[in-house]
Design a protein around this motif. Structure first.
Motif, PDB file in Angstrom:
ATOM      1  N   ILE A   4      54.622  42.123  71.337  1.00  0.00           N
ATOM      2  CA  ILE A   4      55.289  42.774  72.462  1.00  0.00           C
ATOM      3  C   ILE A   4      55.867  44.092  71.960  1.00  0.00           C
ATOM      4  O   ILE A   4      56.404  44.150  70.847  1.00  0.00           O
ATOM      5  CB  ILE A   4      56.433  41.902  73.016  1.00  0.00           C
ATOM      6  N   ASP A   5      55.764  45.124  72.747  1.00  0.00           N
ATOM      7  CA  ASP A   5      56.388  46.400  72.393  1.00  0.00           C
ATOM      8  C   ASP A   5      57.902  46.235  72.374  1.00  0.00           C
ATOM      9  O   ASP A   5      58.473  45.592  73.256  1.00  0.00           O
ATOM     10  CB  ASP A   5      56.001  47.477  73.409  1.00  0.00           C
ATOM     11  N   GLY A   6      58.546  46.798  71.361  1.00  0.00           N
ATOM     12  CA  GLY A   6      59.984  46.656  71.223  1.00  0.00           C
ATOM     13  C   GLY A   6      60.765  47.109  72.446  1.00  0.00           C
ATOM     14  O   GLY A   6      61.799  46.519  72.791  1.00  0.00           O
ATOM     15  N   ARG A   7      60.281  48.136  73.126  1.00  0.00           N
ATOM     16  CA  ARG A   7      60.989  48.635  74.309  1.00  0.00           C
ATOM     17  C   ARG A   7      60.924  47.673  75.485  1.00  0.00           C
ATOM     18  O   ARG A   7      61.728  47.747  76.408  1.00  0.00           O
ATOM     19  CB  ARG A   7      60.409  49.992  74.717  1.00  0.00           C
ATOM     20  N   ASP A   8      59.954  46.754  75.438  1.00  0.00           N
ATOM     21  CA  ASP A   8      59.790  45.841  76.562  1.00  0.00           C
ATOM     22  C   ASP A   8      60.669  44.603  76.470  1.00  0.00           C
ATOM     23  O   ASP A   8      60.753  43.829  77.420  1.00  0.00           O
ATOM     24  CB  ASP A   8      58.324  45.419  76.689  1.00  0.00           C
ATOM     25  N   VAL A   9      61.325  44.371  75.330  1.00  0.00           N
ATOM     26  CA  VAL A   9      62.213  43.211  75.205  1.00  0.00           C
ATOM     27  C   VAL A   9      63.663  43.597  75.463  1.00  0.00           C
ATOM     28  O   VAL A   9      64.573  42.808  75.220  1.00  0.00           O
ATOM     29  CB  VAL A   9      62.082  42.537  73.819  1.00  0.00           C
ATOM     30  N   VAL A  10      63.874  44.816  75.943  1.00  0.00           N
ATOM     31  CA  VAL A  10      65.226  45.250  76.288  1.00  0.00           C
ATOM     32  C   VAL A  10      65.259  45.654  77.761  1.00  0.00           C
ATOM     33  O   VAL A  10      64.267  46.120  78.310  1.00  0.00           O
ATOM     34  CB  VAL A  10      65.698  46.429  75.410  1.00  0.00           C
ATOM     35  N   ALA A  11      66.418  45.453  78.379  1.00  0.00           N
ATOM     36  CA  ALA A  11      66.615  45.844  79.778  1.00  0.00           C
ATOM     37  C   ALA A  11      67.642  46.972  79.793  1.00  0.00           C
ATOM     38  O   ALA A  11      68.825  46.741  79.504  1.00  0.00           O
ATOM     39  CB  ALA A  11      67.111  44.666  80.597  1.00  0.00           C
ATOM     40  N   PRO A  12      67.231  48.204  80.082  1.00  0.00           N
ATOM     41  CA  PRO A  12      68.172  49.330  80.089  1.00  0.00           C
ATOM     42  C   PRO A  12      69.293  49.094  81.102  1.00  0.00           C
ATOM     43  O   PRO A  12      69.040  48.748  82.255  1.00  0.00           O
ATOM     44  CB  PRO A  12      67.296  50.519  80.499  1.00  0.00           C
ATOM     45  N   HIS A  13      70.519  49.278  80.654  1.00  0.00           N
ATOM     46  CA  HIS A  13      71.658  49.030  81.543  1.00  0.00           C
ATOM     47  C   HIS A  13      71.621  49.898  82.795  1.00  0.00           C
ATOM     48  O   HIS A  13      71.919  49.439  83.895  1.00  0.00           O
ATOM     49  CB  HIS A  13      72.963  49.281  80.781  1.00  0.00           C
ATOM     50  N   ARG A  14      71.281  51.146  82.636  1.00  0.00           N
ATOM     51  CA  ARG A  14      71.345  52.058  83.786  1.00  0.00           C
ATOM     52  C   ARG A  14      70.211  51.810  84.777  1.00  0.00           C
ATOM     53  O   ARG A  14      70.239  52.303  85.895  1.00  0.00           O
ATOM     54  CB  ARG A  14      71.366  53.508  83.290  1.00  0.00           C
ATOM     55  N   TRP A  15      69.229  51.038  84.353  1.00  0.00           N
ATOM     56  CA  TRP A  15      68.164  50.621  85.272  1.00  0.00           C
ATOM     57  C   TRP A  15      68.519  49.274  85.913  1.00  0.00           C
ATOM     58  O   TRP A  15      68.327  49.062  87.102  1.00  0.00           O
ATOM     59  CB  TRP A  15      66.846  50.517  84.503  1.00  0.00           C
ATOM     60  N   ALA A  16      69.042  48.369  85.080  1.00  0.00           N
ATOM     61  CA  ALA A  16      69.287  47.002  85.556  1.00  0.00           C
ATOM     62  C   ALA A  16      70.631  46.842  86.257  1.00  0.00           C
ATOM     63  O   ALA A  16      70.830  45.860  86.973  1.00  0.00           O
ATOM     64  CB  ALA A  16      69.214  46.030  84.375  1.00  0.00           C
TER      65      ALA A  16
END
Length: 487
Positions: free
Chosen positions: A77-89
């Motif tokens: 999995i791409d590292g960026r895909d295992v995080v949920a950006p706060h300003r998006w979520a």
């Protein structure tokens, strides 16, 4: 932020200034991990902006979904895909990036240290503590200087880059002892985090050797050191033994009832007398509650440094007296397990997410003058990945899965639990890409110090006040450019 009255109080002012009255009550959520993100999202869904301003404070601008770290470390999995950006979520929620350095609930103030600039304080009406945990380390010689953790996405990606870099370097090294050291990978801790990490990384590394003509899969040595007599204490003993036997067949060494004694300069020494050299030492031997709770707050805590809470997730003194307007959940809280009296809920994502939702519901109920309810959740089971297409799972108390079915259950459960549809889709697409094209096995070691080459190439600065002469270099560059232009 002005609409939510996010005014701050400097430390100098805090001794004399009382919190300014607010038209809109403010709920401050400390931590933007599983607890913080889900609490804030649910509160924002159930409370109008006119009812409450919600503020989330975290040093990172995203929430990391920890169960996917091993797969991110293995390139599945791409590292960026295992995080949920706060300003998006967290739409409609104010986000402050910084470390919480002090909690003064008696005055309803928290101190924040931003990455740049001086610290400041903000006040609140209601507090939610979801600060999570940090790696629990020991004063082992060489550990701080040599080892790396596996607690966040940055560390997971760093481990992957480092392992692949060791393969790159070893493939061009003819010193047998040096190659052996480079190709020895040591993991400390045999819980879920350690077992999934070593299994996924080992799977990736042996897969990668097909691109190295001078390295055979058997040249790689993976070692796990565990202080207890078994691995995976979260599953039944037979399942844990089965998992260990499967991993032993893949060549992974296990040293049980063994403790790391020293790892100075990569020379590993254990309590049982085993010694070897290893360029890679990964520490996954447990976590502890965020130390801010014990060291810099006036909230009640237990002997493990966790906030004391009631089953309703309200903070309480040791005698059970509720601390008004304070709530806590997740790894940093001692949440009683009402279905198993005398025990506490385990610090995992399954409980953290559900605790967060119950906590938010209780805040809404309390504000409406309704009774709050206890958190109670019977675990649906445990799932663990042991590499691509391999895993173990115990579900619903009776269903035991091994191999591919357990691995599929692991992926299915966690992709559903991943917050935001955007991330779910990205992860599934990433899995499809990996299935069709294989793992991503490129090491980007320079990411850790992207300015290294520039520094080496840069001309040292002249002493202050010195007139720098650049005529010769400028003339040469001008002539070179002219030649290029005419060509």
């Amino acid at each position: 932020m002005p609409q939510n009255d996010l005014t701050s109080v400097t430390p100098a002012q805090s001794a004399v200034a009382a919190p300014k009255p607010r038209k809109i009550p403010r709920i401050v959520v400390l931590g933007g991990g599983s607890v913080g993100l889900y609490v804030a999202r649910r509160l924002r869904k159930k409370l109008r902006k006119a009812d409450a301003a919600i503020v989330v404070i975290d040093p990172r601008p995203y929430m990391t979904y920890a169960p996917f770290l091993p797969e991110a470390g293995a390139g599945s999995i791409d590292g960026r895909d295992v995080v949920a950006p706060h300003r998006w979520a967290l739409k409609g929620v104010d986000v402050l990036q910084g470390n919480v350095t002090h909690i003064a609930h008696g005055n309803k103030r928290v101190t924040i240290q931003p990455e740049v600039g001086d610290s400041y304080e903000i006040t609140y009406d209601e507090l939610v503590v979801g600060l999570g945990s940090v790696s629990r380390t020991l004063p082992i010689p060489g550990l701080a200087e040599t080892a790396i953790g596996f607690k966040n996405v940055e560390e997971a990606i760093a481990v992957r880059n480092h392992v692949l870099n060791r393969l790159d370097v070893a493939s061009s090294t003819w010193d047998a002892d040096l190659r052996k050291r480079m190709l020895t990978f040591t993991f400390i801790g045999g819980g879920f985090a350690g077992v999934e990490a070593i299994a996924e990384i080992e799977d990736m590394a042996r897969y990668a050797t097909r691109n190295y003509p001078t390295i055979e899969p058997g040249d790689l040595r993976f070692v796990m050191i565990e202080g207890s007599g078994r691995i995976l204490p979260e599953v039944s003993e037979p399942m844990g033994l089965w998992a260990m036997e499967q991993m032993k067949e893949r060549g992974i060494e296990f040293h049980l009832n063994t403790f790391l004694s020293s790892c100075i300069d990569g020379h590993v020494m254990t309590s049982t007398g085993v010694e070897f050299d290893s360029d890679t030492i990964v520490w996954t031997a447990g976590v502890k509650a965020n130390p801010v709770i014990k060291e810099a707050s006036d909230l009640p805590f237990d002997k493990l440094g966790r906030v004391i809470v009631l089953p309703t997730l309200q903070v309480a003194d040791e005698d059970g007296t509720v601390v008004d307007d304070a709530w806590a959940a997740g790894d940093c809280a001692a949440v009683p397990d009402v279905l198993n009296p005398g025990k506490f809920c385990p610090p995992n994502a399954q409980h953290a997410i559900r605790e967060a939702k119950k906590l938010a519901d209780n805040i809404v109920a309390k504000r409406a003058g309704k009774p709050v309810h206890e958190y109670a959740h019977k675990s649906v089971g445990v799932v663990a990945s042991l590499g691509l297409y391999k895993g173990v799972a115990e579900l619903f108390g009776f269903l035991k899965l091994r191999g591919f079915l357990a691995w599929a259950a692991h992926r299915s459960y966690h992709v559903m639990a991943m917050p935001t549809g955007n991330r779910k889709i990205r992860i599934v697409i990433g899995w499809m890409g990996q299935f069709l094209m294989g793992r991503e096995i490129v090491s980007l070691g320079s990411v850790h110090d992207p300015r290294d080459e520039f520094r080496k190439a840069a001309v040292p600065g002249a002493p202050a006040g010195t007139k720098v002469e650049q005529k010769a270099e400028s003339s040469a560059e001008t002539a070179e450019k002219g030649a290029s232009a005419s060509a």
